[in-house]
Design an enzyme around this catalytic site. Sequence first.
Site, PDB file in Angstrom:
ATOM      1  N   THR A  32       4.946   8.404   7.121  1.00 10.59           N
ATOM      2  CA  THR A  32       5.815   7.361   7.679  1.00 10.59           C
ATOM      3  C   THR A  32       7.303   7.738   7.625  1.00 10.59           C
ATOM      4  O   THR A  32       8.048   7.398   8.556  1.00 10.59           O
ATOM      5  CB  THR A  32       5.580   5.998   6.993  1.00 10.59           C
ATOM      6  OG1 THR A  32       5.671   6.149   5.576  1.00 10.59           O
ATOM      7  CG2 THR A  32       4.204   5.438   7.342  1.00 10.59           C
ATOM      8  N   PRO A  37       3.976   5.980  12.247  1.00 15.55           N
ATOM      9  CA  PRO A  37       3.582   4.727  11.590  1.00 15.55           C
ATOM     10  C   PRO A  37       2.185   4.806  10.988  1.00 15.55           C
ATOM     11  O   PRO A  37       1.340   5.587  11.447  1.00 15.55           O
ATOM     12  CB  PRO A  37       3.626   3.701  12.734  1.00 15.55           C
ATOM     13  CG  PRO A  37       3.390   4.504  13.966  1.00 15.55           C
ATOM     14  CD  PRO A  37       4.049   5.833  13.718  1.00 15.55           C
ATOM     15  N   ASP A  38       1.973   4.018   9.939  1.00 13.48           N
ATOM     16  CA  ASP A  38       0.617   3.915   9.408  1.00 13.48           C
ATOM     17  C   ASP A  38      -0.166   2.945  10.294  1.00 13.48           C
ATOM     18  O   ASP A  38       0.287   2.535  11.357  1.00 13.48           O
ATOM     19  CB  ASP A  38       0.634   3.473   7.940  1.00 13.48           C
ATOM     20  CG  ASP A  38       1.327   2.135   7.726  1.00 13.48           C
ATOM     21  OD1 ASP A  38       1.527   1.401   8.705  1.00 13.48           O
ATOM     22  OD2 ASP A  38       1.659   1.821   6.575  1.00 13.48           O
ATOM     23  N   PHE A  39      -1.350   2.586   9.852  1.00 15.56           N
ATOM     24  CA  PHE A  39      -2.179   1.715  10.679  1.00 15.56           C
ATOM     25  C   PHE A  39      -2.050   0.243  10.313  1.00 15.56           C
ATOM     26  O   PHE A  39      -1.914  -0.615  11.179  1.00 15.56           O
ATOM     27  CB  PHE A  39      -3.652   2.143  10.578  1.00 15.56           C
ATOM     28  CG  PHE A  39      -3.928   3.444  11.267  1.00 15.56           C
ATOM     29  CD1 PHE A  39      -4.247   3.480  12.605  1.00 15.56           C
ATOM     30  CD2 PHE A  39      -3.837   4.642  10.575  1.00 15.56           C
ATOM     31  CE1 PHE A  39      -4.496   4.680  13.262  1.00 15.56           C
ATOM     32  CE2 PHE A  39      -4.075   5.853  11.211  1.00 15.56           C
ATOM     33  CZ  PHE A  39      -4.398   5.869  12.555  1.00 15.56           C
ATOM     34  N   ARG A  40      -2.068  -0.037   9.007  1.00 18.54           N
ATOM     35  CA  ARG A  40      -2.166  -1.435   8.584  1.00 18.54           C
ATOM     36  C   ARG A  40      -0.899  -1.976   7.925  1.00 18.54           C
ATOM     37  O   ARG A  40      -0.870  -3.108   7.470  1.00 18.54           O
ATOM     38  CB  ARG A  40      -3.346  -1.599   7.623  1.00 18.54           C
ATOM     39  CG  ARG A  40      -4.683  -1.277   8.277  1.00 18.54           C
ATOM     40  CD  ARG A  40      -5.826  -1.313   7.264  1.00 18.54           C
ATOM     41  NE  ARG A  40      -7.104  -1.039   7.901  1.00 18.54           N
ATOM     42  CZ  ARG A  40      -7.563   0.177   8.165  1.00 18.54           C
ATOM     43  NH1 ARG A  40      -6.840   1.242   7.857  1.00 18.54           N
ATOM     44  NH2 ARG A  40      -8.740   0.345   8.742  1.00 18.54           N
ATOM     45  N   GLN A 104      -5.965  12.646   4.697  1.00 20.36           N
ATOM     46  CA  GLN A 104      -6.581  11.745   5.664  1.00 20.36           C
ATOM     47  C   GLN A 104      -5.786  11.750   6.971  1.00 20.36           C
ATOM     48  O   GLN A 104      -6.204  11.134   7.947  1.00 20.36           O
ATOM     49  CB  GLN A 104      -6.616  10.325   5.091  1.00 20.36           C
ATOM     50  CG  GLN A 104      -7.458  10.183   3.833  1.00 20.36           C
ATOM     51  CD  GLN A 104      -7.206   8.867   3.121  1.00 20.36           C
ATOM     52  OE1 GLN A 104      -6.358   8.784   2.227  1.00 20.36           O
ATOM     53  NE2 GLN A 104      -7.920   7.828   3.503  1.00 20.36           N
ATOM     54  N   ASN A 105      -4.654  12.430   6.970  1.00 15.57           N
ATOM     55  CA  ASN A 105      -3.770  12.438   8.131  1.00 15.57           C
ATOM     56  C   ASN A 105      -4.218  13.473   9.157  1.00 15.57           C
ATOM     57  O   ASN A 105      -4.842  14.483   8.810  1.00 15.57           O
ATOM     58  CB  ASN A 105      -2.328  12.697   7.699  1.00 15.57           C
ATOM     59  CG  ASN A 105      -1.819  11.611   6.766  1.00 15.57           C
ATOM     60  OD1 ASN A 105      -2.317  10.494   6.778  1.00 15.57           O
ATOM     61  ND2 ASN A 105      -0.826  11.939   5.954  1.00 15.57           N
ATOM     62  N   ILE A 106      -3.842  13.244  10.413  1.00 14.29           N
ATOM     63  CA  ILE A 106      -4.278  14.114  11.503  1.00 14.29           C
ATOM     64  C   ILE A 106      -3.090  14.778  12.198  1.00 14.29           C
ATOM     65  O   ILE A 106      -3.241  15.355  13.270  1.00 14.29           O
ATOM     66  CB  ILE A 106      -5.096  13.307  12.537  1.00 14.29           C
ATOM     67  CG1 ILE A 106      -4.262  12.138  13.106  1.00 14.29           C
ATOM     68  CG2 ILE A 106      -6.384  12.789  11.914  1.00 14.29           C
ATOM     69  CD1 ILE A 106      -4.957  11.359  14.215  1.00 14.29           C
ATOM     70  N   ASP A 107      -1.916  14.715  11.561  1.00 17.41           N
ATOM     71  CA  ASP A 107      -0.681  15.153  12.225  1.00 17.41           C
ATOM     72  C   ASP A 107      -0.296  16.607  11.992  1.00 17.41           C
ATOM     73  O   ASP A 107       0.641  17.126  12.614  1.00 17.41           O
ATOM     74  CB  ASP A 107       0.489  14.247  11.820  1.00 17.41           C
ATOM     75  CG  ASP A 107       0.605  14.082  10.306  1.00 17.41           C
ATOM     76  OD1 ASP A 107       0.449  15.089   9.582  1.00 17.41           O
ATOM     77  OD2 ASP A 107       0.830  12.944   9.858  1.00 17.41           O
ATOM     78  N   HIS A 122     -10.127  13.944   8.351  1.00 10.99           N
ATOM     79  CA  HIS A 122     -10.286  13.198   9.593  1.00 10.99           C
ATOM     80  C   HIS A 122      -9.976  14.028  10.836  1.00 10.99           C
ATOM     81  O   HIS A 122      -9.781  13.481  11.917  1.00 10.99           O
ATOM     82  CB  HIS A 122      -9.408  11.942   9.561  1.00 10.99           C
ATOM     83  CG  HIS A 122      -9.831  10.966   8.513  1.00 10.99           C
ATOM     84  ND1 HIS A 122      -9.004   9.957   8.053  1.00 10.99           N
ATOM     85  CD2 HIS A 122     -10.992  10.838   7.829  1.00 10.99           C
ATOM     86  CE1 HIS A 122      -9.647   9.256   7.120  1.00 10.99           C
ATOM     87  NE2 HIS A 122     -10.836   9.780   6.969  1.00 10.99           N
ATOM     88  N   CYS A 133     -20.354  19.338  26.206  1.00  8.57           N
ATOM     89  CA  CYS A 133     -20.809  20.698  25.877  1.00  8.57           C
ATOM     90  C   CYS A 133     -20.214  21.250  24.585  1.00  8.57           C
ATOM     91  O   CYS A 133     -20.644  22.286  24.088  1.00  8.57           O
ATOM     92  CB  CYS A 133     -20.512  21.655  27.031  1.00  8.57           C
ATOM     93  SG  CYS A 133     -18.754  22.085  27.243  1.00  8.57           S
ATOM     94  N   SER A 197      -3.740   3.936   0.103  1.00  2.00           N
ATOM     95  CA  SER A 197      -4.136   2.697  -0.566  1.00  2.00           C
ATOM     96  C   SER A 197      -5.443   2.854  -1.322  1.00  2.00           C
ATOM     97  O   SER A 197      -5.844   1.966  -2.081  1.00  2.00           O
ATOM     98  CB  SER A 197      -4.287   1.570   0.470  1.00  2.00           C
ATOM     99  OG  SER A 197      -5.253   1.932   1.445  1.00  2.00           O
ATOM    100  N   ASN A 221       2.462   5.593  -5.173  1.00  2.49           N
ATOM    101  CA  ASN A 221       2.359   4.712  -4.008  1.00  2.49           C
ATOM    102  C   ASN A 221       3.084   3.405  -4.283  1.00  2.49           C
ATOM    103  O   ASN A 221       3.002   2.866  -5.384  1.00  2.49           O
ATOM    104  CB  ASN A 221       0.878   4.418  -3.715  1.00  2.49           C
ATOM    105  CG  ASN A 221       0.676   3.745  -2.378  1.00  2.49           C
ATOM    106  OD1 ASN A 221       0.888   4.348  -1.326  1.00  2.49           O
ATOM    107  ND2 ASN A 221       0.258   2.481  -2.393  1.00  2.49           N
ATOM    108  N   GLY A 223       3.155  -0.354  -4.141  1.00  2.00           N
ATOM    109  CA  GLY A 223       2.135  -1.393  -4.020  1.00  2.00           C
ATOM    110  C   GLY A 223       0.818  -0.983  -4.645  1.00  2.00           C
ATOM    111  O   GLY A 223       0.615   0.172  -5.035  1.00  2.00           O
TER     112      GLY A 223
END
Length: 253
Positions: A32, A37-40, A104-107, A122, A133, A197, A221, A223
């Site tokens: 971030t 941006p994150d998802f949630r 877990q990131n795909i960037d 992921h 194919c 999280s 983290n 939170g």
Amino acid sequence: MKEELKKAAEEFLKVLRSAKNSYVLTGAGVSTPSGIPDFRGKNGIYKTIPMDIFDIDKFFEDPERYYKFHKDRILSFKSAEPNIVHEMIARLEEKGLIKAVITQNIDGLHQKAGSKNVIELHGSMDSYVCTKCGKVYDSEHVEKVLMEKELIPKCEECGGILKPNVVFFGEALPEKALMKAYSIAEDADVSIAVGTSLVVYPAALLPKITVEHGGKLVVINVGETGLDNIAYRKYNFELSEFFNEVKNLLEGI
């Protein structure tokens, strides 16, 4: 606050230096600060688009819907650069204080920052795969098609729809990556969870495996996380501030 942060960073490095085999598990919070941006979260992707945008059944049902989002939003993240968190994780690996990064990131930002041993649970946005194919295409080819021609990229060999080489909801994680991650978690004496999280499985299972095999969990983290109750240490600091302090300590500033 400054003294508290310095003390936490010192303690963190002490734990790493006493460890024989440690790894980092990273989530969306790591990227971030790079503008992805994150998802949630409060400014997450799911605040502006439906949560089923990454559902595999919805993708096949209406690939144009997905690719419109992909073209408008995902491609804009390709210019993102690693931040201090990625950079310091790479530095800690270079110094031998961590053995692997499981993300877990795909960037692809961990690799861009210099991390060598990266397991992408992921998948990655660096390639696309034909859903018919199985032929793999590099991202540059597909992105050129998206920007210049049709909205739904298709395989040049069989005409099948191309899909980003990432795990959608409803798909299994890559078995090879998952088995490697499990092996790392079992052998480690310290698991460091950063910017996650720890509620999405099977990724959140990895620190549990480490603890069950006698290792320690360190959580960095802002939170609560799903595994705070089993953490050896929890550092509730903004990630960029925390790793900037780690950098200062490593460089003797």
